[in-house]
Write a protein that holds these residues in place. Structure first.
Motif, PDB file in Angstrom:
ATOM      1  N   LEU A  89       0.828  -1.214   0.000  1.00  0.00           N
ATOM      2  CA  LEU A  89       0.000   0.000   0.000  1.00  0.00           C
ATOM      3  C   LEU A  89       0.861   1.262   0.000  1.00  0.00           C
ATOM      4  CD1 LEU A  89      -2.838  -1.059   2.484  1.00  0.00           C
ATOM      5  CD2 LEU A  89      -2.966  -0.864  -0.013  1.00  0.00           C
ATOM      6  N   LEU A  90       1.976   1.227   0.726  1.00  0.00           N
ATOM      7  CA  LEU A  90       2.891   2.373   0.715  1.00  0.00           C
ATOM      8  C   LEU A  90       3.451   2.584  -0.695  1.00  0.00           C
ATOM      9  CD1 LEU A  90       4.855   1.741   4.042  1.00  0.00           C
ATOM     10  CD2 LEU A  90       3.008   3.386   3.671  1.00  0.00           C
ATOM     11  N   GLY A  91       3.771   1.477  -1.368  1.00  0.00           N
ATOM     12  CA  GLY A  91       4.223   1.578  -2.756  1.00  0.00           C
ATOM     13  C   GLY A  91       3.142   2.128  -3.661  1.00  0.00           C
ATOM     14  N   ALA A  92       1.885   1.728  -3.392  1.00  0.00           N
ATOM     15  CA  ALA A  92       0.766   2.227  -4.190  1.00  0.00           C
ATOM     16  C   ALA A  92       0.604   3.735  -4.025  1.00  0.00           C
ATOM     17  CB  ALA A  92      -0.521   1.511  -3.786  1.00  0.00           C
ATOM     18  N   ILE A  93       0.840   4.233  -2.809  1.00  0.00           N
ATOM     19  CA  ILE A  93       0.777   5.681  -2.580  1.00  0.00           C
ATOM     20  C   ILE A  93       1.802   6.391  -3.469  1.00  0.00           C
ATOM     21  CG2 ILE A  93       1.227   7.514  -0.892  1.00  0.00           C
ATOM     22  CD1 ILE A  93       0.074   5.617   1.245  1.00  0.00           C
ATOM     23  N   ASN A  94       3.004   5.836  -3.518  1.00  0.00           N
ATOM     24  CA  ASN A  94       4.033   6.414  -4.399  1.00  0.00           C
ATOM     25  C   ASN A  94       3.568   6.413  -5.854  1.00  0.00           C
ATOM     26  OD1 ASN A  94       5.827   6.772  -2.252  1.00  0.00           O
ATOM     27  ND2 ASN A  94       6.885   4.837  -2.609  1.00  0.00           N
ATOM     28  N   GLY A  95       3.066   5.260  -6.300  1.00  0.00           N
ATOM     29  CA  GLY A  95       2.652   5.137  -7.693  1.00  0.00           C
ATOM     30  C   GLY A  95       1.501   6.057  -8.042  1.00  0.00           C
ATOM     31  N   LEU A  96       0.526   6.167  -7.159  1.00  0.00           N
ATOM     32  CA  LEU A  96      -0.610   7.035  -7.425  1.00  0.00           C
ATOM     33  C   LEU A  96      -0.197   8.501  -7.490  1.00  0.00           C
ATOM     34  CD1 LEU A  96      -3.331   5.356  -5.181  1.00  0.00           C
ATOM     35  CD2 LEU A  96      -3.311   5.476  -7.686  1.00  0.00           C
ATOM     36  N   ALA A  97       0.731   8.900  -6.615  1.00  0.00           N
ATOM     37  CA  ALA A  97       1.207  10.287  -6.647  1.00  0.00           C
ATOM     38  C   ALA A  97       1.908  10.592  -7.962  1.00  0.00           C
ATOM     39  CB  ALA A  97       2.145  10.548  -5.473  1.00  0.00           C
ATOM     40  N   VAL A  98       2.668   9.625  -8.464  1.00  0.00           N
ATOM     41  CA  VAL A  98       3.368   9.808  -9.745  1.00  0.00           C
ATOM     42  C   VAL A  98       2.369   9.860 -10.900  1.00  0.00           C
ATOM     43  CG1 VAL A  98       4.955   8.715 -11.378  1.00  0.00           C
ATOM     44  CG2 VAL A  98       5.518   8.754  -8.942  1.00  0.00           C
ATOM     45  N   VAL A  99       1.401   8.945 -10.896  1.00  0.00           N
ATOM     46  CA  VAL A  99       0.462   8.816 -12.016  1.00  0.00           C
ATOM     47  C   VAL A  99      -0.603   9.913 -12.007  1.00  0.00           C
ATOM     48  CG1 VAL A  99      -1.359   7.351 -12.952  1.00  0.00           C
ATOM     49  CG2 VAL A  99       0.819   6.332 -12.270  1.00  0.00           C
ATOM     50  N   PRO A 104       7.365  13.992 -10.675  1.00  0.00           N
ATOM     51  CA  PRO A 104       8.472  13.061 -10.923  1.00  0.00           C
ATOM     52  C   PRO A 104       8.678  12.101  -9.752  1.00  0.00           C
ATOM     53  CG  PRO A 104       9.085  15.283 -11.572  1.00  0.00           C
ATOM     54  CD  PRO A 104       7.760  15.395 -10.879  1.00  0.00           C
ATOM     55  N   ALA A 105       8.960  10.848 -10.078  1.00  0.00           N
ATOM     56  CA  ALA A 105       9.083   9.818  -9.049  1.00  0.00           C
ATOM     57  C   ALA A 105      10.154  10.154  -8.018  1.00  0.00           C
ATOM     58  CB  ALA A 105       9.395   8.478  -9.703  1.00  0.00           C
ATOM     59  N   ILE A 106      11.243  10.769  -8.458  1.00  0.00           N
ATOM     60  CA  ILE A 106      12.318  11.069  -7.524  1.00  0.00           C
ATOM     61  C   ILE A 106      11.865  12.070  -6.462  1.00  0.00           C
ATOM     62  CG2 ILE A 106      13.326  12.961  -8.901  1.00  0.00           C
ATOM     63  CD1 ILE A 106      16.092  11.854  -8.047  1.00  0.00           C
ATOM     64  N   ILE A 107      10.965  13.006  -6.835  1.00  0.00           N
ATOM     65  CA  ILE A 107      10.435  13.980  -5.878  1.00  0.00           C
ATOM     66  C   ILE A 107       9.434  13.315  -4.939  1.00  0.00           C
ATOM     67  CG2 ILE A 107       9.193  16.157  -5.617  1.00  0.00           C
ATOM     68  CD1 ILE A 107      11.984  16.405  -6.842  1.00  0.00           C
ATOM     69  N   ARG A 194      -0.740   2.273 -15.495  1.00  0.00           N
ATOM     70  CA  ARG A 194      -0.920   1.037 -14.724  1.00  0.00           C
ATOM     71  C   ARG A 194       0.420   0.341 -14.498  1.00  0.00           C
ATOM     72  NH1 ARG A 194      -5.406  -3.221 -16.638  1.00  0.00           N
ATOM     73  NH2 ARG A 194      -6.720  -1.467 -15.973  1.00  0.00           N
ATOM     74  N   VAL A 195       1.293   0.376 -15.496  1.00  0.00           N
ATOM     75  CA  VAL A 195       2.625  -0.212 -15.345  1.00  0.00           C
ATOM     76  C   VAL A 195       3.381   0.489 -14.222  1.00  0.00           C
ATOM     77  CG1 VAL A 195       4.874  -0.571 -16.451  1.00  0.00           C
ATOM     78  CG2 VAL A 195       2.763  -0.968 -17.745  1.00  0.00           C
ATOM     79  N   TYR A 196       3.357   1.829 -14.228  1.00  0.00           N
ATOM     80  CA  TYR A 196       4.036   2.584 -13.182  1.00  0.00           C
ATOM     81  C   TYR A 196       3.493   2.233 -11.801  1.00  0.00           C
ATOM     82  CZ  TYR A 196       6.030   5.645 -16.797  1.00  0.00           C
ATOM     83  OH  TYR A 196       6.709   6.144 -17.884  1.00  0.00           O
ATOM     84  N   LEU A 197       2.178   2.172 -11.686  1.00  0.00           N
ATOM     85  CA  LEU A 197       1.568   1.861 -10.392  1.00  0.00           C
ATOM     86  C   LEU A 197       1.996   0.483  -9.912  1.00  0.00           C
ATOM     87  CD1 LEU A 197      -0.386   2.529  -8.108  1.00  0.00           C
ATOM     88  CD2 LEU A 197      -2.253   1.647  -9.530  1.00  0.00           C
ATOM     89  N   ARG A 198       2.013  -0.475 -10.821  1.00  0.00           N
ATOM     90  CA  ARG A 198       2.373  -1.841 -10.435  1.00  0.00           C
ATOM     91  C   ARG A 198       3.827  -1.949  -9.974  1.00  0.00           C
ATOM     92  NH1 ARG A 198      -0.486  -5.480 -15.237  1.00  0.00           N
ATOM     93  NH2 ARG A 198      -2.634  -5.304 -14.449  1.00  0.00           N
TER      94      ARG A 198
END
Length: 305
Positions: A89-99, A104-107, A194-198
């Motif tokens: 779920l923590l990873g999903a938070i990262n992915g959703l913020a990016v998508v 940018p993912a680094i930010i 979807r790829v990024y989120l996964r």
């Protein structure tokens, strides 16, 4: 990658032949399993051209969540599953913020790195969570056929599964195309978001798995765990042949690079080198590998066809 490995083995074989005992090899394996699992997830993220700086925070927060749930009376297998779910779920938070927000993912992951690490400290009061069940500790301290359990039953199966996903599944093909040219991937019908989120969810879930193993190995969950995991996991992935710009790389190369980094860290510790210099060595390896990649990439573009 093979040259890096051969050179590293040669150096430590000459300077520290005593590390090549059975106990020494297993100690290297123990050093490499946890960061190696994190690096598997980081490989998928970097293959898309992104980067995840929050893997250390997810590593810490997931193991703390698991340990606190055990203390509430929840059976440890369910607590472990919940801890891995927390990481996902923590990873999903990262992915959703990016998508969703196109940040940018680094930010995004720089921000969540501090958030996750801070939350782990807050919920524990900065104190390690101990008194974990003996049966749970077997996954970090036990052996099977004299081989560490976490290497034989967790890391190697994960390596096989994610190797198959990357090289034999449709998602693996989408992963490479999204990292090579996201616009072309979108035009070909791939749902790049979807790829990024996964991939971020995979990175979070695997960071949690590594955190669970760490808690079992050390008999407690540490809110400050994983401080160096961000840098080291990126170093391993890049050293293993993945381009920091995405589109290339393999978890098999990452696995080989994990062995190199584990050997470097164990060899330096064996020779009583200060831990500060050990961290510096990892940074030097990362910088050097990226420079070499850039030089080779520029040379490849300039070569006449």
């Amino acid at each position: 990658m093979a040259n890096h490995a051969a050179a590293t083995v040669a150096v430590f074989s000459i300077t520290s032949p005593g590390i090549w005992t059975l106990n020494g090899i297993f100690s290297m394996a123990l050093l490499g399993v946890e960061i190696g699992i994190i690096a598997l997830g980081q490989t998928f993220v970097i293959n898309t051209g992104a980067i995840d700086l929050s893997v250390g925070g997810m590593y810490a927060l997931s193991q703390v969540a698991m340990a606190l749930l055990i203390h509430t009376g929840l059976p440890w297998p369910l607590a472990v599953a919940a801890g891995i779910l927390v990481g996902t779920l923590l990873g999903a938070i990262n992915g959703l913020a990016v998508v969703v927000f196109a940040v940018p993912a680094i930010i995004v992951t720089l921000a969540t790195m501090f958030a996750y690490q801070g939350l782990a400290l807050v919920v524990t009061g900065g104190v390690n969570v101990s008194n974990l069940p003996e049966s749970f500790l077997w996954f970090g301290q036990g052996t099977l056929f004299d081989i560490p359990v976490q290497l034989l039953l967790i890391y190697l199966p994960l390596l096989i599964v994610f190797g198959w996903i990357q090289h034999r599944s449709r998602f693996g093909r989408e992963l490479y195309l999204a990292g090579t040219n996201s616009l072309a991937a979108r035009l070909s019908g791939i749902r790049v978001d979807r790829v990024y989120l996964r991939v971020f969810m995979i990175a979070g879930g695997l960071s949690a798995v590594a955190g669970v193993i760490d808690a079992a190995r050390l008999s407690n969950a540490r809110p400050d765990a994983g401080m160096s995991a961000n840098l080291v996991s990126i170093t391993i992935v890049v050293l293993g042949g993945s381009s920091i710009f995405g589109g290339t790389g393999s978890v098999l190369g990452t696995a080989a690079a994990t062995l190199v980094i584990a050997l470097v860290e164990y060899g330096l510790s064996f020779n009583n080198v200060n831990t500060i210099y050990q961290s510096g060595m990892v940074g030097v390896i990362l910088i050097g590998t990226v420079i070499v990649q850039n030089v080779l990439q520029r040379y490849g573009r300039r070569r006449p066809t």
